[in-house]
Design a protein around this motif. Structure first.
Motif, short mmCIF file in Angstrom:
data_model
loop_
_atom_site.label_atom_id
_atom_site.label_comp_id
_atom_site.label_asym_id
_atom_site.label_seq_id
_atom_site.Cartn_x
_atom_site.Cartn_y
_atom_site.Cartn_z
N MET A 96 9.29 2.28 1.51
CA MET A 96 10.00 3.62 1.35
C MET A 96 8.73 4.66 0.91
N THR A 97 7.93 4.00 -0.26
CA THR A 97 7.03 4.77 -0.89
C THR A 97 5.87 5.05 0.04
N MET A 98 5.42 3.84 0.60
CA MET A 98 4.19 3.76 1.64
C MET A 98 4.52 4.99 2.88
N PRO A 99 5.76 4.68 3.45
CA PRO A 99 5.93 5.44 4.76
C PRO A 99 5.72 7.23 4.14
N MET A 100 6.71 7.34 2.94
CA MET A 100 6.75 8.61 2.44
C MET A 100 5.32 9.06 2.10
N ALA A 101 4.40 8.17 1.63
CA ALA A 101 3.29 8.70 1.29
C ALA A 101 2.43 9.36 2.32
N VAL A 102 2.76 8.60 3.60
CA VAL A 102 1.90 8.97 4.78
C VAL A 102 2.67 10.50 5.12
#
Length: 237
Positions: A96-102
């Motif tokens: 969640m956090t990594m894809p959303m950071a993208v």
């Protein structure tokens, strides 16, 4: 070429205020000292902490480079969480956090303030969207609770609360709302609890606690600075 390099360095040095340099320097100092005192082994934790705290000082300025560093931090932190069976943290950050950071990185790059690529245009979200966001957070939390229970996640209650605060933080970051920093600060508090519990069985994790304490201070500063940016951008219109 040397003159151009010197100019670039001077510009970069002037980019951060004295307080920002002191905050970053103190954060880095605390992280390194705690690593030397309690850990001395897991350099991945040290590396993740330093990248994370650097991303926050850029995020506080509304600089998309901070989001780029957040992607790297999420990858490393996912690995660290796996070592203590914090599968919730691992799944949350990698799924969640990594894809959303993208997505946030793309959103920030597409919305520069007055064409300034180093500063994002501050956005405000409506009451209706806020309600939708809260409903989304509740749904994500409910789903994650069962995933965490299935994986026999350590300390499941704070792990589940961490999912909620992480979702709110990444959503608000994506939407360029100043409140993203407060959501991250709330998440930092949950993570301080989580890693304090972990350090009761392995003292090395105290360095992760110190890392999130430094993040907490940086996120509070980020919120204050984004409020100033919002006022400044509004006045310039």
């Amino acid at each position: 070429a040397m003159t151009a390099q010197k100019d670039a360095l001077r510009r970069f040095a002037g980019y951060f205020s004295r307080n920002e340099k002191m905050l970053w320097g103190a954060s880095v100092g605390f992280i390194i000292v705690s690593f030397c005192m309690f850990d001395r082994e897991s350099y991945m934790t040290l590396c993740a902490s330093l990248i994370g705290v650097t991303s926050l000082i850029f995020n506080a300025k509304g600089n998309p480079f901070g989001q780029m560093l957040a992607v790297v931090f999420s990858l490393l932190y996912g690995g660290i969480s796996y070592t203590f069976a914090y599968y919730g943290e691992m799944i949350t950050y990698l799924g969640m956090t990594m894809p959303m950071a993208v997505f946030a990185l793309i959103s920030w790059m597409r919305n520069p303030y007055n064409g300034n690529k180093a500063e994002v245009k501050v956005n405000a979200i409506s009451r209706k969207e806020t309600v939708g966001m809260c409903v989304g957070a509740a749904a994500v939390t409910a789903v994650f609770y069962f995933i965490l229970a299935y994986f026999h996640t350590a300390n499941i209650v704070p792990s589940t609360v961490s999912v909620t605060t992480s979702f709110l933080a990444v959503y608000l970051t994506f939407r360029r709302s100043p409140y993203f920093a407060l959501a991250y600060a709330a998440n930092d508090l949950v993570l301080i609890v989580l890693w304090t519990l972990a350090s009761a069985s392995d003292i090395r994790y105290i360095s992760v606690v110190v890392c999130f304490a430094a993040f907490f201070a940086n996120d509070l500063y980020g919120y204050i600075n984004w409020q100033k940016m919002k006022v400044r951008q509004a006045q310039a219109c």
